[in-house]
Motif scaffolding. Structure first.
Motif, PDB file in Angstrom:
ATOM      1  N   ALA A 182       0.815  -1.217   0.000  1.00 23.31           N
ATOM      2  CA  ALA A 182       0.000   0.000   0.000  1.00 23.31           C
ATOM      3  C   ALA A 182       0.840   1.255   0.000  1.00 23.31           C
ATOM      4  CB  ALA A 182      -0.930   0.001   1.214  1.00 23.31           C
ATOM      5  N   ALA A 183       2.141   1.114   0.379  1.00 17.87           N
ATOM      6  CA  ALA A 183       3.002   2.287   0.411  1.00 17.87           C
ATOM      7  C   ALA A 183       3.174   2.901  -0.963  1.00 17.87           C
ATOM      8  CB  ALA A 183       4.375   1.914   0.978  1.00 17.87           C
ATOM      9  N   LEU A 227      -0.801   8.812  -1.755  1.00 18.87           N
ATOM     10  CA  LEU A 227      -1.137   9.193  -0.391  1.00 18.87           C
ATOM     11  C   LEU A 227      -1.631  10.630  -0.358  1.00 18.87           C
ATOM     12  CD1 LEU A 227       1.902   7.573   1.455  1.00 18.87           C
ATOM     13  CD2 LEU A 227      -0.466   6.778   1.466  1.00 18.87           C
ATOM     14  N   GLU A 244       5.334  12.399  -1.104  1.00 16.74           N
ATOM     15  CA  GLU A 244       5.890  12.240  -2.454  1.00 16.74           C
ATOM     16  C   GLU A 244       6.660  13.504  -2.821  1.00 16.74           C
ATOM     17  OE1 GLU A 244       4.359  11.449  -7.051  1.00 16.74           O
ATOM     18  OE2 GLU A 244       2.957  11.338  -5.357  1.00 16.74           O
ATOM     19  N   HIS A 296      -1.066   7.609   5.949  1.00 14.03           N
ATOM     20  CA  HIS A 296       0.388   7.465   5.891  1.00 14.03           C
ATOM     21  C   HIS A 296       0.876   6.365   6.834  1.00 14.03           C
ATOM     22  CE1 HIS A 296       1.831  10.956   3.380  1.00 14.03           C
ATOM     23  NE2 HIS A 296       0.515  11.170   3.444  1.00 14.03           N
ATOM     24  N   ALA A 317       0.826   3.136   4.999  1.00 14.08           N
ATOM     25  CA  ALA A 317       1.986   3.042   4.113  1.00 14.08           C
ATOM     26  C   ALA A 317       3.257   2.794   4.906  1.00 14.08           C
ATOM     27  CB  ALA A 317       2.117   4.333   3.299  1.00 14.08           C
ATOM     28  N   ASP A 347       3.728  -0.745   5.978  1.00 13.03           N
ATOM     29  CA  ASP A 347       4.179  -1.575   4.866  1.00 13.03           C
ATOM     30  C   ASP A 347       5.672  -1.384   4.620  1.00 13.03           C
ATOM     31  OD1 ASP A 347       2.093  -3.141   4.148  1.00 13.03           O
ATOM     32  OD2 ASP A 347       1.357  -1.852   2.547  1.00 13.03           O
ATOM     33  N   VAL A 348       6.133  -0.137   4.668  1.00 13.45           N
ATOM     34  CA  VAL A 348       7.554   0.129   4.476  1.00 13.45           C
ATOM     35  C   VAL A 348       8.360  -0.559   5.571  1.00 13.45           C
ATOM     36  CG1 VAL A 348       9.340   1.918   4.527  1.00 13.45           C
ATOM     37  CG2 VAL A 348       7.218   2.306   3.256  1.00 13.45           C
TER      38      VAL A 348
END
Length: 661
Positions: free
Chosen positions: A181-182, A186, A448, A569, A572, A575-576
């Protein structure tokens, strides 16, 4: 133990087909011993009841008597009443004798080897129930096929039967969350909801540095936290729930994205205020140092005199020594005021919190603090205690070697870190970081960055905006620094309703299979974090006139908008923190499940089929399975009861019914 027919009211056949099952090999699958163990565990242990309840319904039991007992237990639980055998017997009323009387309830309890294995027995009951439904569906399909006429909608009836069976199989499962999902788009930081003086600075800094507003906005909240932490708290529910206003934030951006420039622009007032506080404290500290030196010398002199005093003079000399020691203990050591640092050991951090009234900040454009938490100063042993208590406001004891220990009643630690995304994995890798709740305390932003598309000649910063920001933030810092007790910020009625609704929303989104089910620990603190942010926004908006005002609905709306941003966030970030390689490995295991059609397996099953270059160690497989479980693709089945002193059996996982379709 005797079979079903021994008990009054027992029925050997339980299904829709009807009739005698015939020979034993044609009987419906059942395990009455497992059914008794489940019911007994539910009556013996509230924890077992809570574990079993989501797994089963009354219809999953083979014996109607067991279904009645199960329904009685769950109805008692729904009413908030205990489910011990005496109460269950009362709840069954006239049906009690039909199922074998009160002794049968004790028979069920006697069938429990250990209440910790309730989930294991419940899984057996569930599997047998599913097998019976398959047989019953097959029988109906045979009847449908034999009775079909030319104009009969045969295929529709078959599909309906099959769909009903598959729907039963999906009970308890929800749609899996996408892996990685990352990589999804976002949301951007909602800077417009900040107080005007702060919003203008965030927008200005973002523009002239050509950085996403997420970075400046998050550092702005860290600056507010450093200014107000420990000097205010939000009363969410009077007498029940208060939240301090300190935050832990992480801004994760790639190298070369001007993090340091943004960081320095936003914390500039903190540095200036700290210098001013040190300068103003200098005369007082000089006086205190002199008084401390006098007290130390007197204590030493009287102690020596008492040790050398004659027997006749000893009582008076010892009294003088005790008085001097008391005066020394009551004479504080002078310390320069300090608001923040960027690198400190856990022991020194505890001391700094004690010296600065229980409030302190770690603000850094690097991630050294993660190495410190991992044990840089403690011989490799994780050092999380001060960081956990500093966020929660739990009492902290500061041990000293030179004098008595200090207690910090309500520590308020702020942490604001700007780092690279790879550092998130270092945070997650700290032993115990997830299990002890450290990861759940952070607000993450992974913005981003439009590298290659930035304006190389942006408009210069507006000096007036920067000056107003510096002046207002400095005023807030100095005003809050003077407070010796924490201000209590209450909510007005509309704000309280809105925060309650947010709590209900987050709770529902944490259900199995819902969007936040994979980050429940973090999500469980989200509403509290929203209250903290609301307190900071209120103080920033009403610095001069708002101490007596309650936090209003508009401020709560702004705080919840910010929390919606951080929630996206966080998904994400987690996931990271699973690392990119782990996500790749998780996809490989998912492909193996789809390719082989495996519905139940242990870690060893896919590991034996995978390349050693992809999975060098079995622990790599465990990490991949953890990602799949968090995203709802698989779930771990209850562990089997321990068998003697041998090695415990490997965990078994079950795949989502839709994976192979």
């Amino acid at each position: 133990m005797t079979d079903t027919a021994q008990h009054a009211g027992a029925e050997p056949w339980h299904g829709d087909v009807g009739g005698d099952p015939g020979p034993e090999q044609w009987a419906l699958p059942k395990d009455e011993e497992a059914e008794r163990a489940v019911l007994g565990a539910m009556m013996l242990s509230p924890a077992a009841l809570a574990e079993v309840r989501p797994m089963l319904t009354g219809a999953d039991f083979y014996r109607p008597a067991h279904e009645q007992i199960f329904n009685a237990i769950t109805e008692l639980a729904d009413a908030g009443r205990p489910a011990d055998p005496l109460v269950v017997a009362q709840a069954l009323g006239g049906e009690l004798q039909r199922i074998g009387g009160a002794p049968y309830l004790h028979t069920c309890m006697a069938a429990v080897p250990t209440t910790g294995s309730a989930g294991w027995w419940a899984q057996i009951v569930l599997d047998k129930a599913y097998a019976r439904r398959v047989i019953e569906a097959g029988t109906r399909l045979v009847q449908i096929g034999r009775s079909a006429e030319i104009d009969d909608p045969l295929r529709t009836r078959v599909r309906t039967e099959y769909a009903a069976l598959v729907e039963t199989e999906k009970r308890g499962w929800d749609q899996p969350a996408p892996l990685g999902a990352a990589a999804a788009k976002l949301p951007e930081f909602p800077g417009q909801v900040l107080p005007k003086w702060l919003a203008m600075q965030v927008a200005s800094v973002s523009e002239y540095t050509q950085t996403p507003m997420d970075l400046a906005g998050t550092v702005a909240l860290s600056a507010l936290s450093a200014a107000c932490g420990g000097r205010a708290k939000v009363v969410v529910r009077k007498g029940e729930w208060t939240e301090p206003v300190n935050l832990y934030t992480i801004s994760a951006l790639p190298p070369g994205t001007r993090k340091t420039a943004v960081f320095n622009a936003m914390i500039r007032p903190l540095k200036k205020a700290e210098k001013d506080l040190v300068a103003s404290a200098r005369p007082r500290n000089a006086e205190q140092r002199a008084m401390r030196q006098i007290a130390e010398e007197r204590a030493a002199r009287t102690a020596t005199a008492a040790a050398k005093a004659s027997l006749a003079d000893r009582a008076g000399a010892e009294a003088d020594a005790r008085e001097a020691a008391r005066e020394l203990a009551e004479t504080p050591e002078p310390h320069d005021p300090q608001l923040m640092t960027d690198d400190v050991s856990p022991a020194n951090l505890a001391t700094l919190l004690a010296q600065n009234g229980g409030r302190f900040a770690i603000l850094s454009d690097e991630s050294e603090i993660f190495d410190i938490m991992a044990g840089r100063h403690t011989s490799g042993a994780p050092a999380m205690n001060v960081f956990l208590k500093g966020h929660a406001g739990s009492e902290l004891k500061v041990n000293r070697t030179t004098r008595t220990s200090d207690m910090v009643d309500e520590p308020a630690l702020t942490i604001g870190v700007c780092t690279q995304p790879v550092a998130l994995s270092a945070l997650a890798a700290i032993p115990g970081a997830a299990g002890r709740g450290l990861l759940a305390r952070w607000l993450f932003t992974i913005p981003e960055v439009a590298i290659g598309y930035r304006n190389t000649k942006p408009a210069p910063a507006d000096p007036a905006i920067g000056a107003e920001y510096d002046a207002t933030m400095t005023s807030l810092i100095l005003t809050m620094f003077q407070r010796t007790t924490a201000a209590e910020l209450v909510l007005d009625a509309e704000a309280e309703k809105l925060l309650d609704a947010a709590g209900k929303d987050y709770e529902e989104r944490m259900r199995d299979g819902e969007a936040l089910s994979g980050i429940r620990e973090w999500s469980g603190k989200a509403v509290g974090a929203g209250a903290r942010i609301a307190g900071l926004l209120h103080l920033a908006e009403h610095l001069r006139d708002g101490w007596g005002k309650p936090i209003n609905r508009a401020t709560i709306e702004a705080a919840l908008a910010i929390m919606d941003y951080y929630t996206a966030h966080a998904l994400a970030a987690f996931d990271v923190m699973s690392t990119d390689e782990t996500i790749v490995r998780a996809r490989a295991v998912l492909d193996w499940i789809q390719r082989t059609g495996a519905d139940r397996f242990t870690a060893r099953d896919p590991f034996s089929s995978m390349s050693r270059s992809r999975f060098p160690k079995i622990t790599d497989m465990d990490a991949a399975l953890a990602v799949l479980e968090r995203h709802g693709y698989i779930r771990r089945l209850p562990d089997a009861p321990a068998a003697g002193r041998g090695r415990p059996t490997a965990p078994t996982y079950e795949a989502h019914p839709d994976i192979g379709t």
